[in-house]
Design a protein around this motif. Structure first.
Motif, short mmCIF file in Angstrom:
data_model
loop_
_atom_site.label_atom_id
_atom_site.label_comp_id
_atom_site.label_asym_id
_atom_site.label_seq_id
_atom_site.Cartn_x
_atom_site.Cartn_y
_atom_site.Cartn_z
N THR A 154 -58.66 -33.26 -87.11
CA THR A 154 -59.41 -34.08 -87.12
C THR A 154 -58.94 -35.74 -87.17
O THR A 154 -59.87 -36.53 -86.63
N THR B 89 -66.05 -26.40 -87.60
CA THR B 89 -64.84 -26.60 -87.06
C THR B 89 -64.58 -26.13 -85.63
O THR B 89 -64.99 -24.89 -85.62
N VAL C 141 -60.39 -28.80 -85.22
CA VAL C 141 -61.24 -30.15 -85.38
C VAL C 141 -62.46 -30.04 -86.01
O VAL C 141 -63.20 -29.41 -85.54
N ASN C 142 -62.60 -30.66 -87.24
CA ASN C 142 -63.96 -30.54 -87.99
C ASN C 142 -64.65 -31.68 -87.37
O ASN C 142 -64.64 -33.04 -87.49
N PHE D 212 -65.00 -35.66 -88.26
CA PHE D 212 -65.01 -36.49 -87.07
C PHE D 212 -65.90 -37.57 -86.97
O PHE D 212 -66.02 -38.77 -86.63
#
Length: 272
Positions: free
Chosen positions: A61, A215, A219-220, A224
């Motif tokens: 992230t 997520t 990658v959240n 982000f």
């Protein structure tokens, strides 16, 4: 769906984190990633998302935010003619290779191991911030040949293992090889893009157990989005503060803060 109150707590914490990272980036010229990774970790852990791959989520992230902030930074610096494109072109391939290897390594490690790696490397960065001198030199021009072939993948590899862009390793490296500081900072922003893009692509395909809500891969999206908005708002505040005061004592204070964060990460990695 996660509990509404939990999402609200997550939102508030991420707004504070993004704002703080933006101010620091503008004030001290340090990349936000070195603040974001431990901040994400403590936030998600406090909210109960303490899975065995939590650090992967934090790294991925952080690197995703670096794509946006570094592109913006490169564009801004390039308009002033500060980016050294010769260095960027010469180092790009090696950095990409290192970043991909870093992503594959990070994906295979447990969260506790990555905490330990982050802690050790953050101690190195903190020591340089606190003790480094502008007149230190390893050479009068950036390395080429075998030395560049060795150092360029190392920059990408270590940066991904910390979830940071090109500033923390790239700026000291270029400064040690007699690159003027404004040109080193501008070119290191380009390093950040080269580091973050291939590694984030890889992290998007990683399967993460017990990840925070919203997520994709590692990658959240909530973290982000909020961090991008907040850093764009607060980074100019940090720049104004930098022009209004001497940043040198603040940089040393940040070095102490980073050292404490690193030691705490190492403590947790060791299970103490």
């Amino acid at each position: 769906m996660p509990d509404t109150m939990l999402l609200l707590q997550m939102l508030i914490l991420l707004i504070v984190i993004g704002g703080f990272a933006g101010v620091l980036a503008g004030l001290l010229g340090v990349g936000g990633g070195i603040v974001l990774v431990p901040a994400f970790f403590y936030t998600f852990q406090t909210l109960g998302y303490d899975g065995p791959q939590l650090m992967q989520v934090c790294l991925a992230t952080s690197l995703a935010t670096i794509i946006v902030t570094s592109l913006r930074s490169v564009h801004s610096h390039n308009k002033k003619g500060a980016v050294d494109w010769d260095i960027l072109r010469g180092w790009a391939l090696g950095i990409v290779v290192g970043a991909v290897l870093g992503m594959l390594t990070a994906a295979s490690l447990r969260s506790s191991t990555l905490q330990g790696v982050f802690g050790v490397l953050a101690l190195v960065v903190g020591a340089y911030l606190g003790l480094g001198r502008v007149h230190w030199r390893l050479g009068e021009e950036m390395p080429k040949g075998i030395k560049r072939l060795t150092l360029s993948p190392l920059v990408g590899f270590l940066s991904v293992l910390m979830g940071i862009g090109g500033g923390s390793f790239g700026v000291p490296l270029m400064s040690l090889y007699a690159t003027p500081i404004h040109r080193a900072v501008a070119t290191a922003a380009g390093f950040g893009v080269i580091i973050a893009v291939p590694s984030v692509i890889g992290f998007l395909f990683l399967k993460v157990a017990d990840a925070p809500p919203f997520t994709i891969g590692a990658v959240n999206l909530v973290a982000f989005g909020i961090v991008i908005v907040m850093t764009m708002i607060t980074a100019p505040w940090g720049v104004k503060l930098a022009h209004a005061m001497d940043p040198k004592p603040l940089k040393r204070a940040f070095a102490v803060f980073l050292t404490l964060v690193a030691l705490n990460m190492l403590r947790k990695a060791l299970g103490w």
